[in-house]
Design a protein around this motif. Structure first.
Motif, PDB file in Angstrom:
ATOM      1  N   SER A 162       0.828  -1.211   0.000  1.00 34.89           N
ATOM      2  CA  SER A 162       0.000   0.000   0.000  1.00 34.89           C
ATOM      3  C   SER A 162       0.862   1.262   0.000  1.00 34.89           C
ATOM      4  O   SER A 162       0.493   2.285  -0.580  1.00 34.89           O
ATOM      5  CB  SER A 162      -0.933   0.001   1.218  1.00 34.89           C
ATOM      6  N   CYS A 220       1.741   1.971  -3.480  1.00 37.86           N
ATOM      7  CA  CYS A 220       0.612   2.422  -4.288  1.00 37.86           C
ATOM      8  C   CYS A 220       0.094   3.794  -3.866  1.00 37.86           C
ATOM      9  O   CYS A 220      -0.849   4.312  -4.478  1.00 37.86           O
ATOM     10  CB  CYS A 220      -0.528   1.396  -4.201  1.00 37.86           C
ATOM     11  N   SER A 221       0.702   4.393  -2.834  1.00 40.97           N
ATOM     12  CA  SER A 221       0.276   5.712  -2.370  1.00 40.97           C
ATOM     13  C   SER A 221       0.800   6.804  -3.298  1.00 40.97           C
ATOM     14  O   SER A 221       1.845   6.642  -3.954  1.00 40.97           O
ATOM     15  CB  SER A 221       0.783   5.964  -0.950  1.00 40.97           C
ATOM     16  N   THR A 222       0.085   7.917  -3.329  1.00 40.37           N
ATOM     17  CA  THR A 222       0.535   9.034  -4.173  1.00 40.37           C
ATOM     18  C   THR A 222       1.814   9.673  -3.626  1.00 40.37           C
ATOM     19  O   THR A 222       2.643  10.169  -4.379  1.00 40.37           O
ATOM     20  CB  THR A 222      -0.573  10.096  -4.266  1.00 40.37           C
ATOM     21  N   ARG A 279       4.697   8.305  -1.574  1.00 43.39           N
ATOM     22  CA  ARG A 279       5.270   7.090  -0.968  1.00 43.39           C
ATOM     23  C   ARG A 279       6.122   7.403   0.253  1.00 43.39           C
ATOM     24  O   ARG A 279       6.088   6.681   1.246  1.00 43.39           O
ATOM     25  CB  ARG A 279       6.110   6.337  -2.012  1.00 43.39           C
ATOM     26  N   PRO A 293      -1.399   2.845   5.175  1.00 42.49           N
ATOM     27  CA  PRO A 293      -1.880   3.696   4.077  1.00 42.49           C
ATOM     28  C   PRO A 293      -3.259   3.276   3.619  1.00 42.49           C
ATOM     29  O   PRO A 293      -3.633   2.097   3.674  1.00 42.49           O
ATOM     30  CB  PRO A 293      -0.833   3.483   2.976  1.00 42.49           C
ATOM     31  N   GLU A 294      -4.001   4.264   3.158  1.00 44.86           N
ATOM     32  CA  GLU A 294      -5.356   3.983   2.692  1.00 44.86           C
ATOM     33  C   GLU A 294      -5.372   3.406   1.292  1.00 44.86           C
ATOM     34  O   GLU A 294      -6.354   2.789   0.877  1.00 44.86           O
ATOM     35  CB  GLU A 294      -6.183   5.269   2.744  1.00 44.86           C
ATOM     36  N   ALA A 295      -4.285   3.575   0.553  1.00 47.60           N
ATOM     37  CA  ALA A 295      -4.251   3.073  -0.827  1.00 47.60           C
ATOM     38  C   ALA A 295      -4.361   1.560  -0.848  1.00 47.60           C
ATOM     39  O   ALA A 295      -3.769   0.858  -0.018  1.00 47.60           O
ATOM     40  CB  ALA A 295      -2.973   3.519  -1.509  1.00 47.60           C
ATOM     41  N   CYS A 348      -1.765  -1.829  -7.230  1.00 43.85           N
ATOM     42  CA  CYS A 348      -0.924  -1.391  -8.348  1.00 43.85           C
ATOM     43  C   CYS A 348       0.291  -2.317  -8.472  1.00 43.85           C
ATOM     44  O   CYS A 348       0.645  -3.021  -7.517  1.00 43.85           O
ATOM     45  CB  CYS A 348      -0.467   0.040  -8.134  1.00 43.85           C
ATOM     46  N   ASN A 350       3.706  -3.526  -7.931  1.00 48.70           N
ATOM     47  CA  ASN A 350       4.642  -3.111  -6.879  1.00 48.70           C
ATOM     48  C   ASN A 350       5.801  -4.091  -6.791  1.00 48.70           C
ATOM     49  O   ASN A 350       5.679  -5.244  -7.212  1.00 48.70           O
ATOM     50  CB  ASN A 350       3.922  -3.004  -5.535  1.00 48.70           C
TER      51      ASN A 350
END
Length: 617
Positions: free
Chosen positions: A537, A540-542, A544, A560-562, A566, A568
């Motif tokens: 996650s 995949c966060s905007t 990182r 993280p909320e993501a 994606c 990774n």
């Protein structure tokens, strides 16, 4: 354009220029050497090992030295600092013609220069060194420019080439000066070399032709200054007294000269299209007579590597130069370590140490088998190293005894440890990283732990492991790392870390105190594999970097909320870590490639980050 530029016209540079047969060579020197009228004796002499004499013979230099100006060493007599403590060797018992040869500096250099086939630029001063496509370009102070595939710095301890290449050094001051002079002695020396250890000071009298000896006296700087300013008669009396009148009355032949003694080790011997040789790469204490011997071995090895290169490689190929560096690393380190240990052992004031070192001389002198081994070793090491050699390791025996005890792993190397009498044994652990343990000469005892030098508060084993496990920093998959930057980011490191590792979380507190740093974080979820999605996650966060710090460095981990959907690299990083032998977290990789397992304090981390990015590999 030349194949090779050698900077430095001393014995090491000139011998390399002679040995580099088949190459186009340019030799750059401060002055053009011309044979000088034969003086009585040069104050500076060398004790050359038979191996280096053979090298000089092979390049045609030894034969050019007047035979009546070289002296063989047929025996050695070495004395401790207590009455009766001595060790004696002779070539006959070793089964060889001589243990070493004594030759004057001026005559050796005359012989080397007489047969030079290189293009000579002398007198010349170097102005700058630059790199262009496929070549190095050396600019001289008079405006001339010389280019070559490879430039070798054989230009001494204050090497211009080393400085231009950005190669850092570790330096130390022994607090001593070497005092050299020549004498005529009352009693024949019989081609015996003498050495006296005197609580830190070391006096050597080396045989010269006829009834002459050359003195090398390593003394505290203030004492060396006092003695060097004595008149001739007083100086002779002082030396004769220190030598216990072994050779009777002495008469001064050559006025004394003095020079300070330092220890120097270049962090690397090579850089792109650059190599170092001789004092440019290493300077050791003269008590073992090995300074020039190491330099000549550099020249011989480098010439051999260049001669054996593959047709597609030019002389400055980095891979080729690495061969030279690897082949010289252990001999230089072993010699430097033993000489420095010997200096400190015989300089120690402790009565216990004094009794042990002098008892060791007498014990060895009374054991013919050990003496015979040491006599053969003397041909390689000469003089003082013989004491350290009293515990010579039988490498074959160490391998034979320890490999089964280590589960059948292959021992990759055996060399002297920082403590005299101990030997470092290195091998690769099952996880892939290099390990070291310590043993005595016969592998009867093993020490598994770290050696700490209390005087400097250094973890010597930890430093050694960082070197042994070093990698090329640029080989790390940095595009798969979370990049955290503070300030200007000029300090650089990488880190394998698990957000749920207690040591990692503690280390994040130290990291927070370091400014101007770029940290490449390889997420390595091995403590709680079930939470590997949290690391995914982060990727995949905007943001990182922020997501990583909130997960790994916050007082309470914030996931993280993501969604970890994606593409990774986390699973790939687990495989990468295993290949690198990362078996604990945090594991750090510094910009110079050195590895550090476990966290550090902020101050220790800053010190390591401020080291130059050039690894000693």
């Amino acid at each position: 354009m030349h194949d090779l530029i050698v900077v430095g016209g001393g014995p090491v540079g000139a011998s390399l220029a002679r040995a580099a047969r088949g190459l186009s060579v340019a030799l750059v020197a401060h002055e053009r050497r011309r044979p000088a009228p034969r003086a009585p004796f040069d104050a500076r002499v060398y004790a050359l090992t038979p191996g280096n004499v053979a090298f000089l013979q092979a390049i045609g230099a030894w034969q050019a030295i007047p035979p009546d100006r070289v002296a063989p060493v047929h025996a050695m007599r070495i004395y401790g600092d207590a009455p009766g403590a001595k060790l004696e060797f002779d070539a006959y018992r070793a089964g060889v013609p001589e243990l070493a040869w004594i030759v004057e500096d001026a005559l050796l250099q005359d012989a080397l220069w007489a047969g030079l086939e290189a293009e000579v630029f002398a007198p010349a001063q170097c102005a700058s060194l630059g790199m262009e496509t496929g070549r190095a370009v050396l600019a001289l102070a008079d405006g001339r420019r010389i280019s070559a595939k490879l430039v070798v710095g054989a230009d001494g301890a204050q090497s211009f080439i080393r400085a231009q290449a950005g190669i850092d050094v570790t330096e130390g001051d022994y607090g001593q000066n070497a005092l050299v002079a020549n004498f005529r002695c009352q009693r024949p020396h019989g081609n015996v070399a003498y050495q006296w250890f005197q609580r830190g000071a070391v006096l050597a009298l080396l045989p010269l032709p006829g009834e002459h000896v050359s003195m090398v006296w390593s003394l505290a700087a203030d004492e060396a200054s006092r003695i060097s300013h004595l008149d001739g008669q007083a100086l002779c009396q002082e030396v004769a007294r220190a030598a216990h009148d072994e050779l009777g009355e002495l008469r001064l032949v050559t006025a004394p000269r003095s020079y300070p003694l330092r220890r120097l080790a270049a962090h690397r011997l090579v850089a792109p299209r650059i190599a170092l040789a001789g004092d440019a790469g290493h300077v050791i204490h003269p008590l073992a007579g090995q300074g020039l011997n190491l330099g000549l071995q550099d020249a011989r090895t480098l010439a051999g590597v260049l001669a054996a290169r593959e047709p597609m490689r030019d002389a400055g190929d980095v891979g080729l130069l690495r061969r030279y560096e690897r082949s010289r690393a252990e001999p230089i380190l072993a010699m430097d370590t033993m000489v420095d240990s010997l200096f400190r052992t015989f300089g120690a004031e402790s009565p216990v140490v004094a009794r042990l070192r002098n008892a060791g001389l007498n014990l060895t002198d009374g054991l013919p088998v050990i003496k015979n081994v040491l006599m053969r070793f003397a041909m390689m090491c000469f003089f003082g190293l013989l004491f350290a050699g009293a515990a010579l390791a039988n490498e074959a025996q160490i391998r034979r005894v320890l490999e089964p005890k280590l589960g059948g792993v292959k021992i990759e190397g055996v060399q002297p440890a920082p403590i005299p009498g101990l030997w470092e044994v290195r091998f690769r652990s099952s996880e892939g990283g290099m390990r070291v343990i310590y043993t005595d000469a016969t592998a009867s005892y093993v020490i598994d732990g770290n050696i700490h030098e209390l005087r400097t508060n250094r973890d010597l084993t930890g430093e050694r492991l960082r070197k042994l496990n070093a990698i090329k920093f640029e080989s790390l998959p940095l595009d798969q790392a979370v990049k955290v930057q503070r300030g200007n980011g000029k300090r650089v490191m990488a880190m394998f870390s698990d957000p749920y590792c207690p040591a990692c979380r503690q280390f994040e507190k130290a990291l927070a105190q370091v400014d101007d740093v770029t940290i490449y974080v390889f997420m390595y979820p091995v403590i709680r594999p079930q939470n590997a999605d949290h690391s995914r996650s982060v990727w995949c966060s905007t943001d990182r970097a922020r997501a990583w710090l909130e997960l790994a460095a916050a007082p309470k981990p914030k996931v993280p909320e993501a969604a970890p959907t994606c593409p990774n690299p986390v699973d790939n990083l687990l495989e990468t870590g295993h290949k690198l032998g990362v078996n604990s977290t945090p594991t750090l990789f510094l910009a110079n490639g050195e590895r550090v397992s476990g966290g550090l304090s902020a101050d220790d981390l800053k010190e390591l980050l401020d080291q130059p990015a050039a690894a000693r590999r």
